[in-house]
Design a protein around this motif. Structure first.
Motif, PDB file in Angstrom:
ATOM      1  N   UNK A   1       0.843  -1.216   0.000  1.00 30.24           N
ATOM      2  CA  UNK A   1       0.000   0.000   0.000  1.00 30.24           C
ATOM      3  C   UNK A   1       0.867   1.252   0.000  1.00 30.24           C
ATOM      4  N   UNK A   2       1.919   1.235   0.827  1.00 27.14           N
ATOM      5  CA  UNK A   2       2.779   2.423   0.937  1.00 27.14           C
ATOM      6  C   UNK A   2       3.475   2.706  -0.395  1.00 27.14           C
ATOM      7  N   UNK A   3       3.893   1.635  -1.087  1.00 28.20           N
ATOM      8  CA  UNK A   3       4.618   1.823  -2.347  1.00 28.20           C
ATOM      9  C   UNK A   3       3.696   2.391  -3.430  1.00 28.20           C
ATOM     10  N   UNK A   4       2.469   1.863  -3.531  1.00 29.28           N
ATOM     11  CA  UNK A   4       1.542   2.432  -4.529  1.00 29.28           C
ATOM     12  C   UNK A   4       1.310   3.926  -4.254  1.00 29.28           C
ATOM     13  N   UNK A   5       1.145   4.298  -2.980  1.00 28.33           N
ATOM     14  CA  UNK A   5       0.930   5.730  -2.662  1.00 28.33           C
ATOM     15  C   UNK A   5       2.137   6.552  -3.086  1.00 28.33           C
ATOM     16  N   UNK A   6       3.338   6.032  -2.778  1.00 26.01           N
ATOM     17  CA  UNK A   6       4.580   6.744  -3.112  1.00 26.01           C
ATOM     18  C   UNK A   6       4.696   6.919  -4.626  1.00 26.01           C
TER      19      UNK A   6
ATOM     20  N   UNK B   1      13.369 -11.377  -1.448  1.00 28.08           N
ATOM     21  CA  UNK B   1      12.020 -11.018  -1.848  1.00 28.08           C
ATOM     22  C   UNK B   1      11.062 -11.266  -0.680  1.00 28.08           C
ATOM     23  N   UNK B   2      10.146 -10.393  -0.366  1.00 31.06           N
ATOM     24  CA  UNK B   2       9.686  -9.222  -1.109  1.00 31.06           C
ATOM     25  C   UNK B   2      10.311  -7.898  -0.640  1.00 31.06           C
ATOM     26  N   UNK B   3      11.639  -7.843  -0.605  1.00 31.38           N
ATOM     27  CA  UNK B   3      12.316  -6.661  -0.060  1.00 31.38           C
ATOM     28  C   UNK B   3      12.017  -5.370  -0.796  1.00 31.38           C
ATOM     29  N   UNK B   4      11.912  -5.430  -2.128  1.00 32.04           N
ATOM     30  CA  UNK B   4      11.599  -4.201  -2.877  1.00 32.04           C
ATOM     31  C   UNK B   4      10.258  -3.657  -2.422  1.00 32.04           C
ATOM     32  N   UNK B   5       9.271  -4.560  -2.377  1.00 31.03           N
ATOM     33  CA  UNK B   5       7.911  -4.163  -1.989  1.00 31.03           C
ATOM     34  C   UNK B   5       7.897  -3.566  -0.589  1.00 31.03           C
ATOM     35  N   UNK B   6       8.779  -4.097   0.270  1.00 31.03           N
ATOM     36  CA  UNK B   6       8.752  -3.712   1.690  1.00 31.03           C
ATOM     37  C   UNK B   6       9.625  -2.498   1.998  1.00 31.03           C
ATOM     38  N   UNK B   7      10.250  -1.873   0.994  1.00 30.75           N
ATOM     39  CA  UNK B   7      11.268  -0.868   1.330  1.00 30.75           C
ATOM     40  C   UNK B   7      10.718   0.229   2.240  1.00 30.75           C
ATOM     41  N   UNK B   8       9.496   0.700   1.972  1.00 29.56           N
ATOM     42  CA  UNK B   8       8.974   1.822   2.774  1.00 29.56           C
ATOM     43  C   UNK B   8       8.460   1.345   4.136  1.00 29.56           C
TER      44      UNK B   8
END
Ligand SMILES: Cc1cc2nc3c(=O)[nH]c(=O)nc-3n(C[C@H](O)[C@H](O)[C@H](O)COP(=O)(O)OP(=O)(O)OC[C@H]3O[C@@H](n4cnc5c(N)ncnc54)[C@H](O)[C@@H]3O)c2cc1C
Length: 363
Positions: A71-76, A347-354
């Motif tokens: 969710x955070x990544x889509x918002x960013x 994985x899923x590190x990219x997705x989790x960055x934020x």
């Protein structure tokens, strides 16, 4: 300056996200990276998929951080106008025998808080991707693809603007605990003291622990490098959805799936095997195994694919080991106050960055 509040080691997407997030509230931050620029390892050698969170053990860091991170990544991405596509994915059961595993995956995803999961008959799934061969499928709408390099560029820009200092071509070679902090030595023989260290060194994060004097084997932080190759094709273009087989039941990888970039080009990967050296070459020896795996859900011939790129996963799970979660931990209990470890950020590190960066603020 020879003393800072925080040194972050590693300018992959995790170190950059940590720098950007912490720079809003913390004191002096120095980010050191041994390469000449950011994102030269794991963060630019991957599938660029925004994962939903269906695969991970309920209650694990991976599950919670993935659902929040998605969710955070889509918002960013929306906020910064960065290219992405919420295309969704189909996890395919190739035959009747695989259907119970598909149901179990749906149930696990729902326990993790992933929304809108839908079981489809094969014909319904083929309505979404006409060339698909499927007995049944799980539709996961919140999966997507994105331009991860643009995210890293934006995180770096924003962190710099907030005052983070960046030192590229600077390798940490030694870490000495001191009362109230740490002394770090670098390849150019320069030294620096820091109250805190945030270890985001990816494939080398266990080595950073060892430099500081941690017993990596006792802590369970020994990393195993696991390579994943990709093969490209020109036979298909512009798939509307990503296509995945069922994941490996031991949790080592997600299976050879379609990878679509934002230009509509299609590749397949990654496969999975343990390696002991850093070697980013991909050769033709894997061609047959790729074609065999892809034929479970798409028609493909050996002449339709060729070797593309590869990445290496920093896995805590060694050959034959049970699945492992991320390690994200402040190490006071081990006698290293102010030392924050991020180990096994596969994985899923990219997705989790934020979401990982948000967790670091609490730590
Ligand atoms: C094949 C593959 C496919 C993947 N697909 C996906 C996906 O689709 N979606 C997803 O969410 N995740 C995916 N991942 C996972 C994701 O890529 C990683 O979790 C993420 O990139 C980890 O970022 P990082 O910053 O921790 O590591 P890295 O990007 O590797 O960064 C670590 C940095 O630390 C630096 N460093 C190391 N040691 C030192 C030192 N001593 N001094 C200074 N600097 C140092 C390195 O040079 C490096 O730049 C995939 C991974 C792989 C390998």
């Amino acid at each position: 300056m020879d003393k800072v509040d925080t040194v972050i080691i590693g300018a992959g997407i995790i170190g950059l996200a940590a720098a950007e997030r912490l720079s809003r509230s913390e004191g002096d931050i120095l980010l050191v990276e041994k390469e000449p620029d950011f994102g030269r390892h794991c963060s630019s050698r991957n599938s660029e998929v925004i994962h939903s969170g269906i695969y991970y053990q309920p209650g694990s860091l991976k599950a919670g951080l993935c659902v929040e991170g998605n969710r955070a990544l889509y918002s960013f991405l929306k906020e910064h106008g960065i290219k992405h596509k919420r295309c969704g994915k189909l996890v395919v059961a190739a035959d009747e025998e695989e259907v119970p595993a598909l149901h179990a995956l749906k149930e696990k995803g729902e326990r993790n808080g992933v929304e809108e999961l839908l079981l489809l008959r094969g014909s319904e799934a083929a309505g979404m991707v006409p060339s698909l061969k499927a007995h049944a499928a799980l539709f996961v709408p919140s999966t997507g693809i994105f331009d991860s390099h643009a995210v890293m560029r934006e995180l770096e820009r924003s962190a710099r603007e907030n005052g983070v200092l960046f030192a590229y071509d600077t390798e940490v070679t030694a870490v000495h605990p001191l009362p109230g902090g740490y002394r770090l030595s670098f390849n150019d023989e320069f030294e620096m003291e820091s109250v805190r260290i945030i270890n985001c060194a990816g494939l080398w994060s266990d080595r950073i622990c060892e430099m500081a004097g941690m017993d990596v084997d006792t802590a369970g932080y020994r990393l195993h490098w696991n390579k994943g190759d990709y093969f490209k094709t020109a036979r298909y273009r512009n798939f509307e959805r990503l296509i995945y087989p069922l994941p490996d039941p031991k949790g080592i990888h997600l299976g050879i799936h379609t990878v679509s970039n934002l230009q509509g080009e299609v590749s397949f990967g990654p496969n999975s095997y343990y390696v002991s050296e850093l070697d980013y070459k991909t050769d033709d020896s894997q061609r047959l195994s790729f074609v065999t795996a892809v034929r479970r859900y798409l028609d493909i011939d050996e002449g339709d694919v060729w070797p593309d790129m590869c990445g290496i996963r920093p896995k805590l799970q060694g050959p034959g080991d049970p699945e492992r979660d991320f390690v994200i931990r402040e190490e006071s209990e081990r006698g290293f106050p102010g030392f924050i470890n991020l180990v096994g950020i596969e994985s899923p590190g990219l997705t989790c960055c934020l979401s990982i960066a948000n967790l670091l603020v609490h730590l």
